[in-house]
Design a protein around this motif. Structure first.
Motif, PDB file in Angstrom:
ATOM      1  N   TYR A  22       0.833  -1.204   0.000  1.00 31.24           N
ATOM      2  CA  TYR A  22       0.000   0.000   0.000  1.00 31.24           C
ATOM      3  C   TYR A  22       0.867   1.254   0.000  1.00 31.24           C
ATOM      4  CZ  TYR A  22      -3.172   3.618   1.711  1.00 31.24           C
ATOM      5  OH  TYR A  22      -3.875   4.785   1.854  1.00 31.24           O
ATOM      6  N   LEU A  23       1.851   1.283   0.881  1.00 32.97           N
ATOM      7  CA  LEU A  23       2.714   2.461   0.957  1.00 32.97           C
ATOM      8  C   LEU A  23       3.523   2.647  -0.323  1.00 32.97           C
ATOM      9  CD1 LEU A  23       4.038   2.102   4.624  1.00 32.97           C
ATOM     10  CD2 LEU A  23       2.358   3.737   3.784  1.00 32.97           C
ATOM     11  N   GLY A  24       4.010   1.546  -0.887  1.00 32.41           N
ATOM     12  CA  GLY A  24       4.811   1.658  -2.099  1.00 32.41           C
ATOM     13  C   GLY A  24       3.998   2.071  -3.311  1.00 32.41           C
ATOM     14  N   HIS A  25       2.772   1.573  -3.404  1.00 30.14           N
ATOM     15  CA  HIS A  25       1.972   1.842  -4.590  1.00 30.14           C
ATOM     16  C   HIS A  25       1.292   3.209  -4.536  1.00 30.14           C
ATOM     17  CE1 HIS A  25      -0.318   0.859  -8.166  1.00 30.14           C
ATOM     18  NE2 HIS A  25      -1.433   1.224  -7.546  1.00 30.14           N
ATOM     19  N   PHE A  26       0.763   3.579  -3.377  1.00 29.30           N
ATOM     20  CA  PHE A  26      -0.037   4.798  -3.288  1.00 29.30           C
ATOM     21  C   PHE A  26       0.733   5.995  -2.711  1.00 29.30           C
ATOM     22  CE2 PHE A  26      -3.293   1.419  -3.129  1.00 29.30           C
ATOM     23  CZ  PHE A  26      -4.033   1.779  -4.240  1.00 29.30           C
ATOM     24  N   HIS A  27       1.640   5.755  -1.787  1.00 33.19           N
ATOM     25  CA  HIS A  27       2.330   6.866  -1.135  1.00 33.19           C
ATOM     26  C   HIS A  27       3.593   7.301  -1.863  1.00 33.19           C
ATOM     27  CE1 HIS A  27       0.407   6.877   3.127  1.00 33.19           C
ATOM     28  NE2 HIS A  27      -0.459   6.445   2.219  1.00 33.19           N
ATOM     29  N   LEU A  28       4.285   6.325  -2.450  1.00 28.54           N
ATOM     30  CA  LEU A  28       5.590   6.657  -3.027  1.00 28.54           C
ATOM     31  C   LEU A  28       5.473   7.635  -4.194  1.00 28.54           C
ATOM     32  CD1 LEU A  28       8.596   6.085  -2.791  1.00 28.54           C
ATOM     33  CD2 LEU A  28       8.301   4.182  -4.393  1.00 28.54           C
ATOM     34  N   SER A  29       4.440   7.491  -5.002  1.00 30.68           N
ATOM     35  CA  SER A  29       4.303   8.349  -6.186  1.00 30.68           C
ATOM     36  C   SER A  29       3.975   9.797  -5.841  1.00 30.68           C
ATOM     37  CB  SER A  29       3.227   7.782  -7.114  1.00 30.68           C
ATOM     38  OG  SER A  29       1.970   7.734  -6.452  1.00 30.68           O
ATOM     39  N   ILE A  30       3.428  10.030  -4.661  1.00 31.40           N
ATOM     40  CA  ILE A  30       3.059  11.400  -4.274  1.00 31.40           C
ATOM     41  C   ILE A  30       3.834  11.853  -3.039  1.00 31.40           C
ATOM     42  CG2 ILE A  30       0.752  11.190  -5.270  1.00 31.40           C
ATOM     43  CD1 ILE A  30      -0.335  10.694  -2.482  1.00 31.40           C
ATOM     44  N   PHE A  31       4.901  11.125  -2.713  1.00 31.63           N
ATOM     45  CA  PHE A  31       5.613  11.374  -1.457  1.00 31.63           C
ATOM     46  C   PHE A  31       6.216  12.779  -1.418  1.00 31.63           C
ATOM     47  CE2 PHE A  31       9.248  10.982   1.450  1.00 31.63           C
ATOM     48  CZ  PHE A  31       8.599  10.461   2.560  1.00 31.63           C
ATOM     49  N   PHE A  32       6.741  13.268  -2.545  1.00 29.32           N
ATOM     50  CA  PHE A  32       7.425  14.564  -2.567  1.00 29.32           C
ATOM     51  C   PHE A  32       6.584  15.667  -3.213  1.00 29.32           C
ATOM     52  CE2 PHE A  32      10.849  11.382  -2.607  1.00 29.32           C
ATOM     53  CZ  PHE A  32      11.544  11.780  -1.479  1.00 29.32           C
ATOM     54  N   GLN A  33       5.354  15.379  -3.572  1.00 30.53           N
ATOM     55  CA  GLN A  33       4.529  16.366  -4.272  1.00 30.53           C
ATOM     56  C   GLN A  33       3.843  17.285  -3.268  1.00 30.53           C
ATOM     57  OE1 GLN A  33       2.210  14.767  -7.407  1.00 30.53           O
ATOM     58  NE2 GLN A  33       1.170  16.692  -7.861  1.00 30.53           N
ATOM     59  N   GLU A  34       4.359  18.483  -3.160  1.00 28.89           N
ATOM     60  CA  GLU A  34       3.813  19.444  -2.209  1.00 28.89           C
ATOM     61  C   GLU A  34       2.752  20.333  -2.851  1.00 28.89           C
ATOM     62  OE1 GLU A  34       5.419  22.702   1.093  1.00 28.89           O
ATOM     63  OE2 GLU A  34       6.770  21.918  -0.472  1.00 28.89           O
ATOM     64  N   GLU A  35       2.863  20.598  -4.156  1.00 32.00           N
ATOM     65  CA  GLU A  35       1.901  21.457  -4.862  1.00 32.00           C
ATOM     66  C   GLU A  35       1.221  20.676  -5.981  1.00 32.00           C
ATOM     67  OE1 GLU A  35       3.948  24.885  -6.236  1.00 32.00           O
ATOM     68  OE2 GLU A  35       4.163  25.778  -4.239  1.00 32.00           O
ATOM     69  N   PHE A  36       0.002  21.046  -6.295  1.00 35.89           N
ATOM     70  CA  PHE A  36      -0.711  20.411  -7.397  1.00 35.89           C
ATOM     71  C   PHE A  36      -1.631  21.434  -8.046  1.00 35.89           C
ATOM     72  CE2 PHE A  36      -3.532  20.018  -3.821  1.00 35.89           C
ATOM     73  CZ  PHE A  36      -4.822  20.091  -4.331  1.00 35.89           C
ATOM     74  N   SER A  37      -1.977  21.181  -9.293  1.00 39.52           N
ATOM     75  CA  SER A  37      -2.857  22.061 -10.070  1.00 39.52           C
ATOM     76  C   SER A  37      -4.282  21.530  -9.981  1.00 39.52           C
ATOM     77  CB  SER A  37      -2.403  22.123 -11.526  1.00 39.52           C
ATOM     78  OG  SER A  37      -1.094  22.648 -11.627  1.00 39.52           O
ATOM     79  N   CYS A  38      -5.170  22.409  -9.561  1.00 37.25           N
ATOM     80  CA  CYS A  38      -6.557  22.014  -9.324  1.00 37.25           C
ATOM     81  C   CYS A  38      -7.475  22.723 -10.321  1.00 37.25           C
ATOM     82  CB  CYS A  38      -6.955  22.359  -7.898  1.00 37.25           C
ATOM     83  SG  CYS A  38      -8.699  22.046  -7.516  1.00 37.25           S
ATOM     84  N   SER A  39      -8.397  21.987 -10.892  1.00 41.17           N
ATOM     85  CA  SER A  39      -9.387  22.561 -11.805  1.00 41.17           C
ATOM     86  C   SER A  39     -10.539  23.133 -10.985  1.00 41.17           C
ATOM     87  CB  SER A  39      -9.910  21.489 -12.765  1.00 41.17           C
ATOM     88  OG  SER A  39     -10.950  22.015 -13.573  1.00 41.17           O
ATOM     89  N   ILE A  40     -10.843  24.412 -11.208  1.00 46.02           N
ATOM     90  CA  ILE A  40     -11.892  25.069 -10.415  1.00 46.02           C
ATOM     91  C   ILE A  40     -13.103  25.447 -11.262  1.00 46.02           C
ATOM     92  CG2 ILE A  40     -10.258  25.970  -8.723  1.00 46.02           C
ATOM     93  CD1 ILE A  40     -10.400  28.659 -10.178  1.00 46.02           C
ATOM     94  N   LYS A  41     -13.132  25.021 -12.517  1.00 37.68           N
ATOM     95  CA  LYS A  41     -14.278  25.334 -13.370  1.00 37.68           C
ATOM     96  C   LYS A  41     -15.426  24.365 -13.079  1.00 37.68           C
ATOM     97  CE  LYS A  41     -13.084  28.861 -15.938  1.00 37.68           C
ATOM     98  NZ  LYS A  41     -13.037  28.744 -17.362  1.00 37.68           N
ATOM     99  N   THR A  42     -15.896  24.390 -11.846  1.00 36.20           N
ATOM    100  CA  THR A  42     -17.011  23.544 -11.440  1.00 36.20           C
ATOM    101  C   THR A  42     -17.952  24.366 -10.568  1.00 36.20           C
ATOM    102  OG1 THR A  42     -15.805  22.765  -9.481  1.00 36.20           O
ATOM    103  CG2 THR A  42     -15.608  21.422 -11.471  1.00 36.20           C
ATOM    104  N   GLY A  43     -19.175  23.885 -10.452  1.00 34.64           N
ATOM    105  CA  GLY A  43     -20.127  24.498  -9.544  1.00 34.64           C
ATOM    106  C   GLY A  43     -20.378  25.952  -9.835  1.00 34.64           C
ATOM    107  N   MET A  44     -20.237  26.787  -8.807  1.00 30.94           N
ATOM    108  CA  MET A  44     -20.546  28.200  -8.922  1.00 30.94           C
ATOM    109  C   MET A  44     -19.551  28.960  -9.812  1.00 30.94           C
ATOM    110  SD  MET A  44     -19.354  29.478  -5.126  1.00 30.94           S
ATOM    111  CE  MET A  44     -19.693  31.200  -5.493  1.00 30.94           C
ATOM    112  N   LEU A  45     -18.406  28.367 -10.125  1.00 29.12           N
ATOM    113  CA  LEU A  45     -17.404  29.026 -10.976  1.00 29.12           C
ATOM    114  C   LEU A  45     -17.374  28.450 -12.388  1.00 29.12           C
ATOM    115  CD1 LEU A  45     -14.419  29.216  -8.442  1.00 29.12           C
ATOM    116  CD2 LEU A  45     -16.124  30.978  -8.957  1.00 29.12           C
ATOM    117  N   HIS A  46     -18.338  27.615 -12.714  1.00 31.54           N
ATOM    118  CA  HIS A  46     -18.304  26.937 -14.004  1.00 31.54           C
ATOM    119  C   HIS A  46     -18.416  27.917 -15.178  1.00 31.54           C
ATOM    120  CE1 HIS A  46     -19.913  24.599 -17.418  1.00 31.54           C
ATOM    121  NE2 HIS A  46     -19.076  23.659 -16.979  1.00 31.54           N
ATOM    122  N   ASP A  47     -19.251  28.934 -15.035  1.00 27.02           N
ATOM    123  CA  ASP A  47     -19.512  29.869 -16.138  1.00 27.02           C
ATOM    124  C   ASP A  47     -18.657  31.136 -16.078  1.00 27.02           C
ATOM    125  OD1 ASP A  47     -21.464  28.155 -17.137  1.00 27.02           O
ATOM    126  OD2 ASP A  47     -23.004  29.020 -15.824  1.00 27.02           O
TER     127      ASP A  47
END
Length: 392
Positions: free
Chosen positions: A226-251
Motif C-alpha cells: 500500500y505504501l509503495g503503490h499509493f504513497h511513493l508516487s506522491i511522497f514529494f509532491q507538495e503542490e498540485f494544479s486544481c481545476s476550479i471550473k465547477t459548480g458556482m465558478l463553471h460559467d
C-alpha cells in the motif's frame, strides 16, 4: 525421636510447597512477552499516528491552501479550497498538450487507512484469543498444578520413608521393600508425562499460533504494498494544479482553468509513511523469531523436571518433531515460570545433583531428598555384605 530425625522432618516440611488446591492462578500469562510487544507496537503505533494526523488537522485547520486570484471574494476562495480538497486531483499537461490527472486521495484517506491498519493488525490477536486461549489456559492450569503436586508427592514420600525407617527394627526389611518399590515403579505417577506425550499428537494450538504470526506477516506485506503503490508516487509532491471550473465558478470566464494549491500537511504525510515502514520493518524479524522458536525444544525446562519420578521425556527420547502443541505449552510454561513454585526448588536440586560425589545413586528428587534426610539413596554396602554372608 533423635535430633537428626527431627531436623530431617523440619527440612522436608519446609521443602513442601503451599497447597493451592481450588485456587485458580490469576496471574497466568496467555501471551508470550515478545508477542505482547508485537501486539502493542503493531496495533498501538498506527493509532498513535492517526492521533497525530487528526491533531495536525484540528490545530492548523485546512490541510491545504490554494493560491486564488486577488479578485476572488472570500466566499469564492473558501469554495475553491473546499472544492480542491474534495476532488484532490492533480492536473498536468503531457508533451502532446493533453491534460492528464493524478489522484492524491491517500492524503485524505491517511487517518482512516491508519485506523484500518490497526484493526487489521488486531485481527490475528483476536483470532488467538478466541481459538487458542481457552484451551491453553486449561492446559496450563492443569500442568502447573500437576508439576507442583508431583514435587509435593515426592517430598511426602520421603517423609513417609523416613518414618518407616525409624519404626523399622530390621534395616534389611526396610531396604528390601524400598528396592522392590523402585523395581515395581511404585514411586512414579505417570499421568502428567502421558498427558504431555499425548500433546505431541495435537496441533490445534500450534496451528493457531502459526496462523496468527502468518497473518501478521501478511498484513505487514500488504502495508508495504500500500505504501509503495499509493504513497511513493506522491511522497514529494507538495503542490498540485486544481481545476476550479465547477459548480458556482463553471460559467466564470475571467478565471483560469487551473490554480495552484499547496499541501500543508505533507510533512505529516511523510512522517507517517517513513515511520510506518521503519517500525514494521523492525517488527518483521521479531515475528520471524517467534515462528522459529517452534522449531526447537526448550530442553532446559524439561531437564529440570527430569528430577520428578516418571518424567522422562528427554531421557527416553520421547520428543519428536517440535512443531506441535507440546512445544507451544512449554513456551508458555517458560513465560509463567513464576507460577511454577517447584521450578526453583528443582533447579537448586539439579545444581546440587551435578556437584554431588554420588551422582550414580541420584536420579530423582526422591533420591536426593532421601540423601538430605540422612538416608542412603540405596542399600548401604555393609548391609549388602552382611546379607551375602548370611545367605552364602
Amino acid at each position: 525421636m533423635s535430633l537428626a530425625h527431627t531436623a530431617a522432618e523440619y527440612m522436608l516440611s519446609d521443602a513442601l510447597l503451599p497447597d493451592r488446591r481450588g485456587i485458580r492462578l490469576k496471574g497466568l500469562r496467555l501471551e508470550l512477552p515478545l508477542d505482547r510487544t508485537v501486539k502493542f507496537v503493531a496495533v498501538g503505533f498506527p493509532l498513535l499516528l492517526m492521533s497525530l494526523a487528526f491533531a495536525q488537522e484540528f490545530s492548523s485547520g485546512s490541510p491545504m491552501s490554494c493560491f486564488t486570484p486577488s479578485n476572488f471574494s472570500a466566499q469564492q476562495a473558501a469554495y475553491v479550497d473546499s472544492s480542491c480538497w474534495d476532488s484532490l486531483v492533480h492536473h498536468e499537461q503531457d508533451e502532446a498538450g493533453q491534460y492528464k490527472t493524478k489522484s492524491l486521495w491517500p492524503h485524505k484517506a491517511l487517518p482512516y487507512a491508519l485506523l484500518g491498519l490497526a484493526t487489521a493488525m488486531y485481527l490475528p490477536v483476536l483470532l488467538w484469543q478466541c481459538a487458542a486461549v481457552p484451551a491453553l489456559s486449561s492446559d496450563l492450569l492443569f500442568i502447573i498444578s500437576e508439576l507442583d503436586k508431583s514435587y509435593n508427592r515426592s517430598i511426602r514420600l520421603v517423609q513417609h520413608m523416613l518414618k518407616i525407617r525409624q519404626k523399622s527394627s530390621d534395616p534389611h526389611v526396610f531396604w528390601d521393600e524400598l528396592d522392590k518399590a523402585r523395581k515395581e515403579r511404585y514411586f512414579e505417577f505417570p499421568l502428567l508425562e502421558r498427558y504431555l506425550a499425548c500433546k505431541q499428537c495435537s496441533h490445534s494450538l500450534v496451528a493457531a499460533y502459526l496462523l496468527k504470526n502468518s497473518l501478521l506477516l501478511l498484513f505487514t506485506s500488504a502495508t508495504y504494498l500500500y505504501l509503495g503503490h499509493f504513497h511513493l508516487s506522491i511522497f514529494f509532491q507538495e503542490e498540485f494544479s486544481c481545476s476550479i471550473k465547477t459548480g458556482m465558478l463553471h460559467d466564470e470566464t475571467h478565471i483560469p482553468d487551473l490554480i495552484t494549491c499547496r499541501l500543508t500537511s505533507l510533512s505529516v504525510f511523510q512522517i507517517v509513511s517513513l515511520s510506518s515502514v521503519a517500525i514494521y520493518t523492525l517488527l518483521v524479524p521479531v515475528i520471524i523469531y517467534n515462528l522459529t522458536r517452534l522449531c526447537r525444544w526448550d530442553k532446559r525446562l524439561l531437564s529440570v523436571y527430569e528430577m520428578l519420578p516418571a518424567f522422562d521425556l528427554l531421557s527416553r527420547k520421547m520428543l519428536g518433531c517440535p512443531i506441535n502443541d507440546l512445544n507451544v505449552i512449554l513456551l508458555f510454561l517458560r513465560a509463567n515460570i513464576s507460577e511454577l513454585i517447584s521450578f526453583s526448588w528443582l533447579s537448586v536440586l539439579c545444581v546440587l545433583k551435578d556437584t554431588t560425589t554420588q551422582k550414580h545413586n541420584i536420579d530423582t528428587v526422591v533420591d536426593f531428598m532421601t540423601l538430605l534426610a540422612g538416608l542412603e539413596p540405596s542399600k548401604p554396602k555393609h548391609l549388602t555384605q552382611q546379607g551375602c554372608d548370611e545367605h552364602p
